[in-house]
Motif scaffolding. Structure first.
Motif, short mmCIF file in Angstrom:
data_model
loop_
_atom_site.label_atom_id
_atom_site.label_comp_id
_atom_site.label_asym_id
_atom_site.label_seq_id
_atom_site.Cartn_x
_atom_site.Cartn_y
_atom_site.Cartn_z
N GLY B 173 0.83 -1.41 -0.02
CA GLY B 173 0.07 -0.11 -0.14
C GLY B 173 0.77 1.24 -0.07
O GLY B 173 2.16 1.30 -0.17
N GLU B 174 0.21 2.36 0.24
CA GLU B 174 0.80 3.87 0.13
C GLU B 174 1.80 4.00 1.45
O GLU B 174 1.58 3.58 2.40
CB GLU B 174 -0.06 4.75 -0.38
CG GLU B 174 -1.55 4.63 0.09
CD GLU B 174 -2.52 5.78 -0.64
OE1 GLU B 174 -2.03 6.81 -0.79
OE2 GLU B 174 -3.65 5.34 -0.96
N LYS B 175 2.50 5.10 1.01
CA LYS B 175 3.30 5.66 2.08
C LYS B 175 2.68 6.14 3.21
O LYS B 175 1.77 7.03 3.13
CB LYS B 175 4.54 6.46 1.50
CG LYS B 175 5.69 6.51 2.50
CD LYS B 175 6.84 6.88 1.66
CE LYS B 175 7.90 7.13 2.50
NZ LYS B 175 9.41 7.50 2.05
N TYR B 181 4.95 1.77 4.62
CA TYR B 181 4.05 1.50 3.74
C TYR B 181 2.62 0.77 4.12
O TYR B 181 2.90 -0.22 4.75
CB TYR B 181 4.38 0.94 2.46
CG TYR B 181 5.25 1.84 1.82
CD1 TYR B 181 5.21 2.59 0.59
CD2 TYR B 181 6.98 1.79 2.06
CE1 TYR B 181 6.04 3.44 0.09
CE2 TYR B 181 7.78 2.50 1.60
CZ TYR B 181 7.74 3.39 0.70
OH TYR B 181 8.40 4.14 -0.16
N ARG B 199 -8.66 12.50 -4.07
CA ARG B 199 -8.02 11.66 -5.15
C ARG B 199 -9.21 11.72 -6.31
O ARG B 199 -9.13 11.46 -7.32
CB ARG B 199 -7.52 10.56 -4.56
CG ARG B 199 -6.85 9.85 -5.73
CD ARG B 199 -5.99 8.48 -5.10
NE ARG B 199 -5.06 8.81 -4.25
CZ ARG B 199 -4.70 8.03 -3.38
NH1 ARG B 199 -5.13 6.49 -3.40
NH2 ARG B 199 -3.59 8.37 -2.57
#
Lengths: 315, 315
Positions: B173-175, B181, B199
């Motif tokens: 996944g994202e930071k 992450y 987003r």
């Protein structure tokens, strides 16, 4: 009071009985197949026989035993001394094992989850000595764990604490045996290693793993062996395994902030093959303040952890 | 011995001082901006002033105070009474805060991580009463937590236990702000809700969220408000949030196997909007034996948790 406790490691394929002294030394041991398909009554008879054999072998009298601890591979109610359900031993449902055995031996009998028992054994006599907050993780077919909090084994509200293998680390990941998706166990156990290898080979990757496994199903051992001989696919899989192990350790650090984490189980015998990459992941990703105070080491008791840990429930 | 403790909730934007009795009631309180940019010395002066004001307001004498507890939003050494580092208060590095304040007030001063303090307050006086094993989780800008094990606040080896927000749940996944992450916080905090909304809108989704936020940056509040009015995107985002919260709860259950989990923080005020989907996720995914013994409820002390919890460090 006697210094000898009896520890029993009850497994789906074998059962082991050990007489253990106050320093965690095994004085006598008896090991035999469980023949789990024969059902609980027969298995309990085998346990009782094995205890008698161990006593005879070591010239210790039954009345000199302090108690019996049993490490059980599944759901138990530790307070009630009851086995609730065992996946790998047919017929074990709601069995008051402690009571049955107390009636026979007239000494205290305590049950523990097998990973909890091993954790406690490692804490008293092995890799956990001196760490007030300690997590033991066993990585083999599945991933289990036990946790010591401020010097005491922490079981949780229903003997289900430290189910490390079922922490979700990949929420969109593949299904785990427990019914959830993306569990740590589904990605970092020995079974996962074998599955990753099989999948890659089915998709046409060539690897020594195929030759080593021959007609047998692929096992984690084959992957480690191939990696030891420099096989590219095997090395990639073990790097992935090490990465996932590192993530699992980050999560243990974030939740429990222990002074020490020890890894046991079959996969830990390949320590040098995954340690570096695992710790690189921890260095890159773990919370700094939690990682700084925590050592990650190999468990010390090896296959004795089961028996010694079970006895430790009494010690 | 006096029955009154002073609790301080030190935040990046506001600080709150409360005089709290043995039943967790706030007898007097003083709230003011922290003006953190002025640095530690000025902030400590403000804390001291606020304590004096609270004493005057309530006619309680300084010598009748039992002690001072401070909930600190960042890294501390609880044993040494030292602030190690605070992300949101500039200049706070290695400050012996307990010592400084003990010299002024001549009574015991104890520091706690703010989420730990709130957890302890909820355990003594709120949603955690009667649960020997209890996890408190606060969901707002970030996600924090505190854990009570067998009736005692468990801090861990470096006051870093129960960093629930930094358990990895999406390894690819994202930071996260912490550098790792796919942390739980990166997916289920109020900040994550706002980010998901921004987003989607940047990608061309139309939503009431845009109108509600106007020229301001989108906040979680806007998303909840739009969802309350039936906005499709907002409802989807909150469903996703609820799903991730459910996964986080599964992980808490797997690790700690508590009798109770309470959720506080700003997001918990929208309880009815996420509760159903969150619990559906828990029912589908959690380990049955751990879920069966655990109630998941809303925290009870609300915004008072900070002050009451800090005072509880002394009580």
């Amino acid at each position: 009071m006697s210094k000898i406790a009896c520890g029993i490691d009850l497994g789906g394929t074998k059962l082991e009985v050990g007489l253990v002294d106050d320093n965690g030394n095994i004085i006598a041991r008896v090991k035999r197949p469980t023949h789990a398909h024969e059902g609980p009554e027969s298995v309990i008879d085998k346990i009782n026989d094995s205890i008698m054999t161990a006593l005879e072998k070591s010239n210790i009298k039954q009345r000199d035993l302090r108690g019996i601890g049993i490490g059980v591979p599944g759901l138990i109610d530790a307070d009630m001394g009851k086995v609730i359900f065992l996946t790998n031993l047919p017929g074990w449902r709601d069995i008051p094992l402690a009571e049955i055995m107390e009636e026979k031996f007239h000494i205290p009998v305590k049950l523990g989850n097998d990973a909890d028992a091993a954790a406690y054994g490692e804490y008293l006599f092995g890799s956990g000595r001196g760490a007030r907050n300690f997590v033991y993780m066993t990585v083999s077919t599945g991933i289990g764990g036990g946790v010591i909090i401020e010097g005491k084994l922490y079981r949780g509200a229903s003997s289900g604490a430290a189910e490390i293998g079922h922490v979700v680390i990949d929420v969109h990941g593949e299904k785990c045996n427990c019914g959830n998706y993306g569990c740590f166990e589904a990605l970092a156990s020995g079974t996962a290693i074998a599955r990753f290898a099989k999948r890659a080979i089915d998709r046409g990757r060539h690897s020594l793993i195929e030759e080593l496994s021959g007609d047998e199903p692929i096992k984690a051992e084959h992957v480690f062996e191939a990696a030891g001989q420099g096989d590219r696919l095997a090395l990639d899989i073990i790097d992935e395994e090490a990465f996932y192990l590192g993530i699992g350790i980050c999560n243990i650090m974030a939740m429990y902030n222990p002074e020490r984490i020890a890894i046991g189980g079959g996969v830990s015998n390949q320590w040098d093959m995954f340690y570096h990459k695992m710790m690189e992941t921890v260095r890159d990703r773990a919370l700094k303040q939690n990682a700084k105070v925590c050592r990650v080491i190999k468990a010390e008791l090896g296959t004795d952890a089961g028996v010694v840990g079970a006895a430790a429930l009494i010690i």
